[in-house]
Design a protein around this motif. Structure first.
Motif, short mmCIF file in Angstrom:
data_model
loop_
_atom_site.label_atom_id
_atom_site.label_comp_id
_atom_site.label_asym_id
_atom_site.label_seq_id
_atom_site.Cartn_x
_atom_site.Cartn_y
_atom_site.Cartn_z
N VAL A 68 -3.90 7.61 -4.07
CA VAL A 68 -4.12 7.84 -5.59
C VAL A 68 -5.45 8.65 -6.02
CG1 VAL A 68 -4.92 6.03 -7.52
CG2 VAL A 68 -2.91 5.30 -5.93
N GLY A 69 -6.38 8.32 -5.01
CA GLY A 69 -7.43 9.10 -5.48
C GLY A 69 -7.35 10.65 -5.16
N ILE A 70 -6.84 11.09 -4.19
CA ILE A 70 -6.21 12.67 -4.07
C ILE A 70 -5.12 13.11 -5.47
CG2 ILE A 70 -5.11 14.32 -2.65
CD1 ILE A 70 -6.05 12.63 -0.22
N GLY A 71 -4.21 12.15 -5.53
CA GLY A 71 -3.43 12.56 -6.69
C GLY A 71 -4.30 12.73 -8.03
N ILE B 172 5.06 8.91 -8.63
CA ILE B 172 6.13 9.20 -7.67
C ILE B 172 5.32 10.04 -6.62
CG2 ILE B 172 8.18 10.11 -6.71
CD1 ILE B 172 9.51 9.22 -9.40
N GLN B 173 4.56 11.04 -7.04
CA GLN B 173 3.78 11.91 -6.31
C GLN B 173 2.70 11.17 -5.54
OE1 GLN B 173 2.55 14.92 -9.19
NE2 GLN B 173 4.15 16.30 -8.29
N TRP B 174 1.95 10.14 -6.26
CA TRP B 174 0.95 9.43 -5.60
C TRP B 174 1.77 8.60 -4.37
CZ3 TRP B 174 -2.07 7.24 -10.14
CH2 TRP B 174 -2.47 8.17 -10.94
N GLY B 175 2.82 7.92 -4.75
CA GLY B 175 3.53 7.23 -3.70
C GLY B 175 3.83 7.81 -2.46
N LEU B 176 4.53 9.19 -2.72
CA LEU B 176 4.86 9.63 -1.64
C LEU B 176 3.62 10.59 -0.57
CD1 LEU B 176 7.83 12.07 -3.23
CD2 LEU B 176 8.05 10.30 -1.52
N LEU B 177 2.68 10.71 -1.18
CA LEU B 177 1.62 11.03 -0.64
C LEU B 177 0.86 10.07 0.22
CD1 LEU B 177 -0.87 13.14 0.04
CD2 LEU B 177 -1.99 12.52 -1.94
N SER B 178 0.94 8.63 -0.51
CA SER B 178 0.38 7.44 0.20
C SER B 178 1.36 7.19 1.47
CB SER B 178 0.40 6.35 -0.82
OG SER B 178 -0.51 6.61 -1.86
N ALA B 179 2.64 7.47 1.46
CA ALA B 179 3.37 7.09 2.58
C ALA B 179 3.15 8.29 3.59
CB ALA B 179 4.93 7.30 1.99
N VAL B 180 3.07 9.33 3.09
CA VAL B 180 2.64 10.41 4.27
C VAL B 180 1.26 10.14 5.08
CG1 VAL B 180 2.25 12.88 4.83
CG2 VAL B 180 3.99 12.15 3.29
N LEU B 181 0.41 9.71 4.27
CA LEU B 181 -1.02 9.24 4.88
C LEU B 181 -0.82 8.04 5.56
CD1 LEU B 181 -3.30 10.08 1.57
CD2 LEU B 181 -3.07 11.38 3.76
N PHE B 182 -0.03 7.15 5.37
CA PHE B 182 0.12 5.86 5.81
C PHE B 182 0.52 6.30 7.25
CE2 PHE B 182 3.26 2.49 7.26
CZ PHE B 182 2.28 1.51 7.50
N ILE B 183 1.62 7.04 7.38
CA ILE B 183 2.08 7.46 8.77
C ILE B 183 1.10 8.10 9.69
CG2 ILE B 183 3.91 8.90 9.90
CD1 ILE B 183 5.78 8.41 7.64
N VAL B 184 0.26 9.11 9.06
CA VAL B 184 -0.72 10.01 9.76
C VAL B 184 -1.84 8.98 10.17
CG1 VAL B 184 -2.25 11.73 9.40
CG2 VAL B 184 0.02 12.01 8.53
N ILE B 185 -2.41 8.32 9.35
CA ILE B 185 -3.52 7.21 9.60
C ILE B 185 -2.87 6.27 10.67
CG2 ILE B 185 -4.92 5.42 8.77
CD1 ILE B 185 -5.15 6.76 6.12
N PHE C 59 12.34 2.19 4.47
CA PHE C 59 12.72 0.81 3.79
C PHE C 59 11.99 0.87 2.32
CE2 PHE C 59 11.38 -3.54 2.70
CZ PHE C 59 12.59 -3.99 2.68
N LEU C 60 10.78 1.16 2.23
CA LEU C 60 10.17 1.17 0.79
C LEU C 60 10.89 2.10 -0.06
CD1 LEU C 60 6.43 0.62 1.61
CD2 LEU C 60 8.02 -1.17 0.77
N LEU C 61 11.16 3.38 0.46
CA LEU C 61 11.96 4.53 -0.49
C LEU C 61 13.10 3.87 -0.93
CD1 LEU C 61 10.93 7.66 1.51
CD2 LEU C 61 9.92 6.59 -0.64
N ALA C 62 13.76 3.25 -0.07
CA ALA C 62 14.99 2.59 -0.51
C ALA C 62 15.09 1.53 -1.40
CB ALA C 62 16.07 2.32 0.47
#
Length: 361
Positions: free
Chosen positions: A46-49, A58-71, A98-101
């Motif tokens: 959210v902060g970066i977006g 949607i962009q905020w959510g996708l970025l958060s998903a990628v950051l979650f995997i990386v972290i 799962f969340l994306l679905a």
């Protein structure tokens, strides 16, 4: 001499307190770590977006998903080891998928319920659009509900026996070129668009000079329903153990009677579930109904004569009008259709559980 020397067994040195970095007893993250990773990813996303000027959530959510995997992967690699990091990476990817679905589905259900509940009441379910202007409030969905029940019911009466007998032939009798041809055409029918089925029945109507009716729409729905029934029934019949067939045949029972008294009762739960799911699949079809039923504002309980409406056609019709009242009616009808499909799925699950083989004593 010690007891170990007397028995001839050598004593092993006691393990050290500090485990090696690659051992399974190395440091581990707490159970609340995934939740902490998710919270940190959401805050960062959210902060970066917001800093980048992105307006879409949607962009905020996708970025958060990628950051979650990386972290998750990086932190697990540092604190634990590569083996646990790979496991955490796979788990994080599964949760993100799962969340994306689920998120779009939950959003759709929330939007439909919140907007459809405005006019959904007893009056809406028990009245038609007769004498009501499309742009004016009022009216109901009763005529469309009757049309959907009759059209889907006729399609089920036609397609269920045909699909069941076809599946029995493929599993119990089918051999050679004919069985392969039937299987091929069933596979082809499974993937045809609904508009193609509607155009096929429309061509027959034009050749035979038939008038639009609920029966014509049911015939198009039948074309869409048959392959689903065939495939589901075929898989259920294949699950019946061959030992049951052989035991029946060994007692001198004819094959047709074995199928009727042994095979079908054993698979009846799965067959019924497949038919219910096929009904749910055709209940929301719109294109064939637009071509073949034509729609009506009045209550027509005779599917063999005259134009008729249905829930999908009613939704399309009301949304096309473009007024606030028609939008409310369209969303309410969509909610009724979703409830209809949900009830069918619950009935299918109940029948499957009721007819499932009993285990235990």
């Amino acid at each position: 001499m010690s007891q170990a020397a007397n028995t001839g067994i050598q004593e092993r040195p006691a393990p050290t307190a500090a485990a090696s970095p690659g051992s399974l007893s190395s440091r581990s993250l707490p159970r609340w770590a995934p939740a902490a990773f998710a919270g940190a990813a959401i805050v960062l996303g959210v902060g970066i977006g917001a800093a980048a000027g992105w307006q879409s959530r949607i962009q905020w959510g996708l970025l958060s998903a990628v950051l979650f995997i990386v972290i998750s992967y990086v932190t697990t690699s540092v604190v634990e080891n590569q083996r646990q990091a790979k496991d955490r990476l796979a788990t994080s990817v599964v949760w993100v998928c799962f969340l994306l679905a689920v998120v779009p589905l939950a959003s759709l259900i929330w939007t439909t319920v919140s907007r459809g509940a405005k006019v959904l009441d007893v009056y809406f379910l028990t009245h038609s659009m007769a004498g009501v202007l499309g742009t004016a409030p009022g009216g109901g969905v009763y005529h469309a509900l009757i049309g959907t029940l009759e059209q889907v019911g006729l399609a089920t009466l036609i397609s269920a026996p045909i699909g069941l007998l076809t599946a029995v032939y493929l599993v119990e009798y089918g051999k050679g070129a004919l069985a392969k041809a039937v299987t091929f055409f069933v596979d082809v029918m499974t993937g045809i668009p609904s508009i193609v089925a509607g155009l096929f029945i429309l061509s027959i109507m034009l050749i035979a000079q038939l008038q639009p009716s609920g029966l014509m729409g049911s015939l198009a729905l039948t074309i869409l329903m048959i392959p689903v029934v065939v495939r589901s029934t075929e898989e259920m019949l294949k699950l019946v153990p061959n030992e049951l067939r052989e035991a029946s045949l060994a007692l001198g029972v004819p094959k047709w009677r074995t199928i009727l008294k042994v095979v079908l009762p054993t698979a009846i739960g799965g067959i019924t579930t497949g038919v219910m799911l096929a009904i749910a699949r055709i209940a929301g079809e719109t294109a064939p109904i637009i071509l073949l039923v034509f729609g009506s504002q009045l209550i027509n309980s005779n599917p063999f004569q005259g134009a008729q409406s249905s829930l999908p056609f009613y939704i399309w019709e009301q949304y096309k009008i473009g007024s606030e009242a028609s939008y409310d009616r369209a969303w309410a009808a969509a909610l009724v259709l979703i409830a209809f499909v949900m009830i069918l799925n619950l009935v299918a699950r109940g029948i499957a559980r009721w007819k499932a083989p009993k285990t235990g004593r």
